[in-house]
Write an enzyme that holds these catalytic residues in place. Structure first.
Site, mmCIF file in Angstrom:
data_model
loop_
_atom_site.group_PDB
_atom_site.id
_atom_site.type_symbol
_atom_site.label_atom_id
_atom_site.label_comp_id
_atom_site.label_asym_id
_atom_site.label_seq_id
_atom_site.Cartn_x
_atom_site.Cartn_y
_atom_site.Cartn_z
ATOM 1 N N ILE A 1 0.879 -1.404 -0.136
ATOM 2 C CA ILE A 1 0.204 0.521 0.054
ATOM 3 C C ILE A 1 0.717 0.996 -0.214
ATOM 4 O O ILE A 1 0.453 2.387 -0.359
ATOM 5 C CB ILE A 1 -1.100 -0.156 1.186
ATOM 6 C CG1 ILE A 1 -1.835 -1.276 1.518
ATOM 7 C CG2 ILE A 1 -2.138 1.429 1.052
ATOM 8 C CD1 ILE A 1 -2.672 -1.447 3.020
ATOM 9 N N TYR B 1 -2.235 -9.201 16.444
ATOM 10 C CA TYR B 1 -2.082 -8.564 15.016
ATOM 11 C C TYR B 1 -3.025 -7.336 15.102
ATOM 12 O O TYR B 1 -3.009 -6.134 15.009
ATOM 13 C CB TYR B 1 -1.850 -8.894 13.870
ATOM 14 C CG TYR B 1 -2.508 -7.662 12.715
ATOM 15 C CD1 TYR B 1 -1.579 -7.207 11.752
ATOM 16 C CD2 TYR B 1 -3.409 -8.281 11.894
ATOM 17 C CE1 TYR B 1 -2.244 -6.278 10.871
ATOM 18 C CE2 TYR B 1 -3.866 -7.403 11.141
ATOM 19 C CZ TYR B 1 -3.009 -6.467 10.320
ATOM 20 O OH TYR B 1 -4.002 -5.337 9.325
ATOM 21 N N SER C 1 -7.859 -0.893 10.405
ATOM 22 C CA SER C 1 -8.251 -2.294 9.266
ATOM 23 C C SER C 1 -9.442 -2.242 9.986
ATOM 24 O O SER C 1 -10.271 -2.291 11.141
ATOM 25 C CB SER C 1 -7.241 -3.357 10.026
ATOM 26 O OG SER C 1 -8.151 -4.064 9.535
ATOM 27 N N ASP D 1 14.530 1.725 10.765
ATOM 28 C CA ASP D 1 13.313 1.069 11.223
ATOM 29 C C ASP D 1 12.936 1.951 12.506
ATOM 30 O O ASP D 1 13.667 2.502 13.011
ATOM 31 C CB ASP D 1 14.041 -0.192 12.218
ATOM 32 C CG ASP D 1 13.027 -1.029 12.959
ATOM 33 O OD1 ASP D 1 12.476 -0.452 13.313
ATOM 34 O OD2 ASP D 1 13.395 -1.768 13.053
ATOM 35 N N ASN E 1 9.955 -6.639 4.813
ATOM 36 C CA ASN E 1 9.297 -7.268 3.570
ATOM 37 C C ASN E 1 8.900 -6.616 2.475
ATOM 38 O O ASN E 1 7.856 -6.674 2.333
ATOM 39 C CB ASN E 1 7.969 -7.576 4.955
ATOM 40 C CG ASN E 1 6.669 -8.880 4.207
ATOM 41 O OD1 ASN E 1 7.241 -9.363 3.599
ATOM 42 N ND2 ASN E 1 5.280 -8.471 4.732
ATOM 43 N N LYS F 1 -3.374 -2.741 16.258
ATOM 44 C CA LYS F 1 -4.262 -1.827 15.362
ATOM 45 C C LYS F 1 -5.357 -1.190 16.481
ATOM 46 O O LYS F 1 -4.969 0.022 16.951
ATOM 47 C CB LYS F 1 -4.620 -2.349 14.297
ATOM 48 C CG LYS F 1 -4.286 -2.981 13.067
ATOM 49 C CD LYS F 1 -3.977 -2.238 12.511
ATOM 50 C CE LYS F 1 -2.643 -1.873 11.350
ATOM 51 N NZ LYS F 1 -1.729 -1.684 10.564
HETATM 52 C C1 UD1 Z 1 -6.945 -10.783 6.791
HETATM 53 C C2 UD1 Z 1 -6.617 -11.016 8.222
HETATM 54 C C3 UD1 Z 1 -7.299 -9.314 8.892
HETATM 55 C C4 UD1 Z 1 -5.412 -8.473 8.056
HETATM 56 C C5 UD1 Z 1 -5.977 -8.365 6.435
HETATM 57 C C6 UD1 Z 1 -4.754 -8.057 6.312
HETATM 58 C C7 UD1 Z 1 -8.037 -12.808 9.398
HETATM 59 C C8 UD1 Z 1 -9.060 -12.752 9.916
HETATM 60 N N1 UD1 Z 1 -7.982 -11.525 9.062
HETATM 61 O O1 UD1 Z 1 -7.681 -10.225 6.307
HETATM 62 O O2 UD1 Z 1 -6.941 -9.007 10.246
HETATM 63 O O3 UD1 Z 1 -6.345 -6.965 8.457
HETATM 64 O O4 UD1 Z 1 -5.867 -10.014 6.301
HETATM 65 O O5 UD1 Z 1 -3.870 -8.802 5.042
HETATM 66 O O6 UD1 Z 1 -7.047 -13.363 8.824
HETATM 67 N N2 UD1 Z 1 -9.537 -17.542 1.616
HETATM 68 C C9 UD1 Z 1 -9.788 -18.308 0.917
HETATM 69 N N3 UD1 Z 1 -8.890 -18.689 0.392
HETATM 70 C C10 UD1 Z 1 -7.220 -18.459 0.710
HETATM 71 C C11 UD1 Z 1 -6.880 -17.131 1.505
HETATM 72 C C12 UD1 Z 1 -8.368 -16.564 1.045
HETATM 73 O O7 UD1 Z 1 -11.040 -18.855 0.946
HETATM 74 O O8 UD1 Z 1 -6.852 -19.404 0.165
HETATM 75 C C13 UD1 Z 1 -10.600 -16.283 1.558
HETATM 76 C C14 UD1 Z 1 -10.911 -16.310 3.687
HETATM 77 O O9 UD1 Z 1 -11.621 -16.848 3.768
HETATM 78 C C15 UD1 Z 1 -11.518 -14.617 3.470
HETATM 79 C C16 UD1 Z 1 -11.616 -13.772 2.017
HETATM 80 O O10 UD1 Z 1 -11.102 -15.375 1.189
HETATM 81 O O11 UD1 Z 1 -12.979 -15.211 3.738
HETATM 82 C C17 UD1 Z 1 -9.784 -12.774 2.238
HETATM 83 O O12 UD1 Z 1 -9.104 -13.093 2.901
HETATM 84 P P1 UD1 Z 1 -8.298 -12.724 3.144
HETATM 85 O O13 UD1 Z 1 -7.564 -11.996 2.063
HETATM 86 O O14 UD1 Z 1 -6.880 -13.679 4.123
HETATM 87 O O15 UD1 Z 1 -8.053 -11.582 4.374
HETATM 88 P P2 UD1 Z 1 -9.006 -11.108 5.306
HETATM 89 O O16 UD1 Z 1 -9.452 -12.422 5.500
HETATM 90 O O17 UD1 Z 1 -10.305 -10.350 5.758
#
Ligand code: UD1
Length: 346
Positions: free
Chosen positions: A14, A154, A127, A60, A37, A158
């Site tokens: 971002i 994490y 977030s 840092d 990272n 926030k």
């Molecule tokens: C996650 C974090 C959130 C953080 C954000 C940062 C959790 C619960 N939330 O958001 O706190 O701010 O990342 O980037 O971890 N999905 C799949 N298969 C995959 C990957 C994801 O089905 O391989 C689904 C997840 O279940 C979710 C959606 O895709 O429903 C989005 O997932 P993701 O991109 O990891 O974001 P968040 O979980 O919303």
């Protein structure tokens, strides 16, 4: 004269897109990043897009004397956008102290230095995770929806950082702040010169989708098919990273130019649309013409069932609105993945 903005974490996903938008809006940018990272070559991408190389300091933010040297070297810094933070939810559960130390100390250092160097304001990357799982009557979530106990260290960093900023401002500190609560940032710059570069196996949905389409990952797992949503998969508010970057420019303008704005303001940055994981997969396949190998898998622990933004306040007060649709956003992510392949990176 151009105004100078300090962007911490500016070589990240971002941060790099926001640097581009700031430069294109006429600001000078100083990036501070410890490269834990991200890759310094991101600066080349930024320069190719804008024709201007941002100043860069490999520092840092947790190191107070080093941060102070940055403010001494660039005395014109008038605003900060603070992205630098650790952000992997799972890792934060395993290494909570690392997350608390890194994410809290860096903010404390910046806040402490701001008055001394006449920095007017700070935009903080928060977030939608602060809302937890909203109840049905709180969907879509407004900025006044209840904050819920964080599910991970994490997420807790926030929340705590939001409180630190609030306490500091209400103590009378001569600074302003805008807290932006992002929903799910995705996509890449349309030039495909900068984008998201996950380390190792991606945890987030879109990089996993594009890497599966590229053949880097064998199969995408959709976590859960029995949620209380129309198709049974989780729902999120996917926001194009370039639109998100533009929200930061609007927020910075408000801090620097609008003397009537409150000292501390909160904005949800999302599209207002809830989209399911399955819809993302189908949309990706449709717009790219690439068939994805995917399967349903058990729910992922800690996942929120459904959340999306009510972005009215950002629309009306910041004068910002998400513009890109899901299809075009997914295409930028795919174009970026293809560019990574061309460059032999992934
Ligand atoms: C996650 C974090 C959130 C953080 C954000 C940062 C959790 C619960 N939330 O958001 O706190 O701010 O990342 O980037 O971890 N999905 C799949 N298969 C995959 C990957 C994801 O089905 O391989 C689904 C997840 O279940 C979710 C959606 O895709 O429903 C989005 O997932 P993701 O991109 O990891 O974001 P968040 O979980 O919303």
């Amino acid at each position: 004269m151009k105004k100078t903005i300090l962007v911490t974490g500016g070589t990240g996903f971002i941060g790099s897109h926001t640097t581009v938008e700031l430069q294109q809006a006429g600001y000078d940018v100083v990036i501070v990043d410890n490269l834990s990272n991200s890759n310094v070559q991101v600066l080349d991408g930024i320069e190719q897009i804008t024709g201007q190389r941002p100043a860069f300091e490999q520092v840092d933010c947790c190191n107070l004397p080093d941060m102070e040297k940055v403010f001494e070297k660039y005395p014109g810094i008038c605003g900060i956008i603070h992205f630098a933070a650790s952000k992997a939810v799972g890792e934060s559960v395993e290494k909570p102290l690392l997350y608390y130390r890194n994410n809290l100390t860096s903010l404390l250092n910046l806040l402490e230095l701001m008055p001394k160097y006449n920095v007017k304001g700070i935009i903080f990357s928060s977030s939608c995770t602060v809302y937890g799982q909203p109840t049905a009557e709180n969907l879509p979530v407004t900025e006044n929806s209840p904050i819920q106990k964080a599910l991970s260290p994490y997420g807790n960093t926030k929340q705590i950082n939001e409180e630190i900023i609030s306490d500091y401002i209400y103590s009378g500190a001569p600074v302003k702040s805008i807290i932006l609560r992002y929903f799910n940032p995705i996509g890449a710059h349309p030039s495909a010169l900068i984008g998201e570069l996950p380390n190792g196996v991606p945890m987030n949905l879109i990089p996993f989708v594009t890497q599966t389409a590229m053949g880097i990952r064998e199969q995408l797992k959709i976590f859960g098919d029995d949620y209380d949503t129309p198709d049974g998969t989780c729902m999120r508010d996917y926001i194009y990273v370039v639109d998100l970057a533009k929200a930061h420019v609007k927020a910075m303008e408000r801090i620097l130019n609008d003397s009537s704005s409150e000292a501390l303001e909160y904005f949800n940055i999302g599209t207002g649309n809830g989209v399911s994981t399955l819809e993302v997969v189908e949309s990706f396949e449709r717009v790219t013409g690439v068939k994805l190998n995917w399967t349903y898998a058990p729910r992922r622990e800690g996942d929120i069932e459904k959340i999306w933004a009510n972005p009215d306040r950002a629309n009306n007060v910041l004068g910002w609105k998400a513009e890109a649709g899901l299809d075009e956003t997914l295409l930028t992510a795919w174009k970026w993945q293809q560019r990574l392949r061309e460059k032999g990176i992934q």
